[in-house]
Write an enzyme that holds these catalytic residues in place. Sequence first.
Site, mmCIF file in Angstrom:
data_model
loop_
_atom_site.group_PDB
_atom_site.id
_atom_site.type_symbol
_atom_site.label_atom_id
_atom_site.label_comp_id
_atom_site.label_asym_id
_atom_site.label_seq_id
_atom_site.Cartn_x
_atom_site.Cartn_y
_atom_site.Cartn_z
ATOM 1 N N ARG A 1 0.801 -1.220 0.000
ATOM 2 C CA ARG A 1 0.000 0.000 0.000
ATOM 3 C C ARG A 1 0.839 1.277 0.000
ATOM 4 N NH1 ARG A 1 -2.707 -3.934 1.805
ATOM 5 N NH2 ARG A 1 -0.699 -4.420 2.682
ATOM 6 N N THR A 2 1.819 1.345 0.879
ATOM 7 C CA THR A 2 2.528 2.617 1.053
ATOM 8 C C THR A 2 3.257 2.980 -0.233
ATOM 9 O OG1 THR A 2 2.801 2.020 3.365
ATOM 10 C CG2 THR A 2 4.120 3.858 2.563
ATOM 11 N N LYS B 1 26.483 -3.991 -1.952
ATOM 12 C CA LYS B 1 27.956 -4.014 -2.086
ATOM 13 C C LYS B 1 28.616 -3.278 -0.924
ATOM 14 C CE LYS B 1 27.258 -3.183 -6.998
ATOM 15 N NZ LYS B 1 27.487 -2.126 -7.995
ATOM 16 N N HIS C 1 5.376 5.805 11.458
ATOM 17 C CA HIS C 1 4.832 5.656 10.097
ATOM 18 C C HIS C 1 3.903 6.854 9.853
ATOM 19 C CE1 HIS C 1 3.581 3.937 6.409
ATOM 20 N NE2 HIS C 1 3.246 2.718 6.788
ATOM 21 N N ARG D 1 11.315 3.759 3.092
ATOM 22 C CA ARG D 1 11.011 2.805 4.168
ATOM 23 C C ARG D 1 12.294 2.064 4.490
ATOM 24 N NH1 ARG D 1 5.927 -1.204 4.413
ATOM 25 N NH2 ARG D 1 5.022 0.799 4.998
HETATM 26 N N1 CP Z 1 0.023 -0.032 5.923
HETATM 27 C C1 CP Z 1 1.181 -0.325 5.317
HETATM 28 O O1 CP Z 1 2.220 0.238 5.623
HETATM 29 O O2 CP Z 1 1.079 -1.276 4.342
HETATM 30 P P1 CP Z 1 2.280 -1.770 3.435
HETATM 31 O O3 CP Z 1 3.282 -2.448 4.343
HETATM 32 O O4 CP Z 1 1.668 -2.703 2.436
HETATM 33 O O5 CP Z 1 2.901 -0.570 2.793
#
Ligand code: CP
Length: 313
Positions: free
Chosen positions: A51-52, A80, A129, A101
């Site tokens: 999703r993110t 590397k 998050h 991320r």
């Molecule tokens: N909610 C969320 O972070 O989903 P993903 O890990 O699929 O990005």
Amino acid sequence: MENRSLVTIAKHSKEKILYMLDMAKEFEARPNRHLLDGRVVATLFFEPSTRTRLSFETAANRLGARVIGFTDPKATSSSKGETLKDTIKMVSNYADIIVMRHYLEGAARYASEVTNVPIVNAGDGANQHPSQTMLDLYSIYKTQGTLENLDICLVGDLKYGRTVHSLLMAMRHFNPTFHFIAPKELQMPEEYKIYCREHGIRFEEHTDFTEETINRADILYMTRVQRERFTDLMEYERVKNVYILRAKMLGHTRPNLRILHPLPRVNEIAYDVDETPQAYYFQQAQNGLYARQAILCDVLGITLDDVRRDTIQ
Ligand code: CP
């Protein structure tokens, strides 16, 4: 130059949160705009995501930007031995925004300190998050008509679940009452309970997930037990199915109750819940597109007025 990175939701005032929700609402009304024409957005995902990443990339595409990035760090020079600092400095040569991320807590903060390109924290370990929180707040606002004075149950993995950590920080402005529902192994970390006490946030802790608690709630925020964060997989096996929400548990809820989940789910919400009027987690994920369009604009200094005029200065 001001660094407009979004590393933690804690930096946002109440006014800023409400402003961001207004911007998300504009994008929900009309997602396709040319506000980021000619811009490049980099999405660097050192951990898996559906999703993110896809909603940030859709947000960028719908605003006219182009997207570069990776989903498999093993296919990059970090395999590397290139440091995060060097990777960020390199990508800063190519992109106007870096959405990242990373599995290490604090990675987004560190990245924001080594570049002038805005960093958007798309999840750093078990820490924060913040873009998820913006879409959670937008979802709560849309379903409740307010963010004020709500009774919110956070259920499941409160130790490793970064979305609940960010959400409780953002809610400090809105006089919530939280119920932290977790087995003792996955309770809300002490640092977040201290945060609640320092900011006057009411909370109760429970180990039982009862209908009595569900029936008092405005928001039931379910979370997945985060297998990838456990060092002892036997412990994961012991707690992985500790709470399972089923449709039969929703017979006497408040009419406004909505069930949120950042997703992905594993077993914690049974499929029969999907058909209930309280289920909102798929719409919640859709709201992520609009919230992330607002974030991409904001970190570049594009204002709500610009969005309303559909122009950039
Ligand atoms: N909610 C969320 O972070 O989903 P993903 O890990 O699929 O990005």
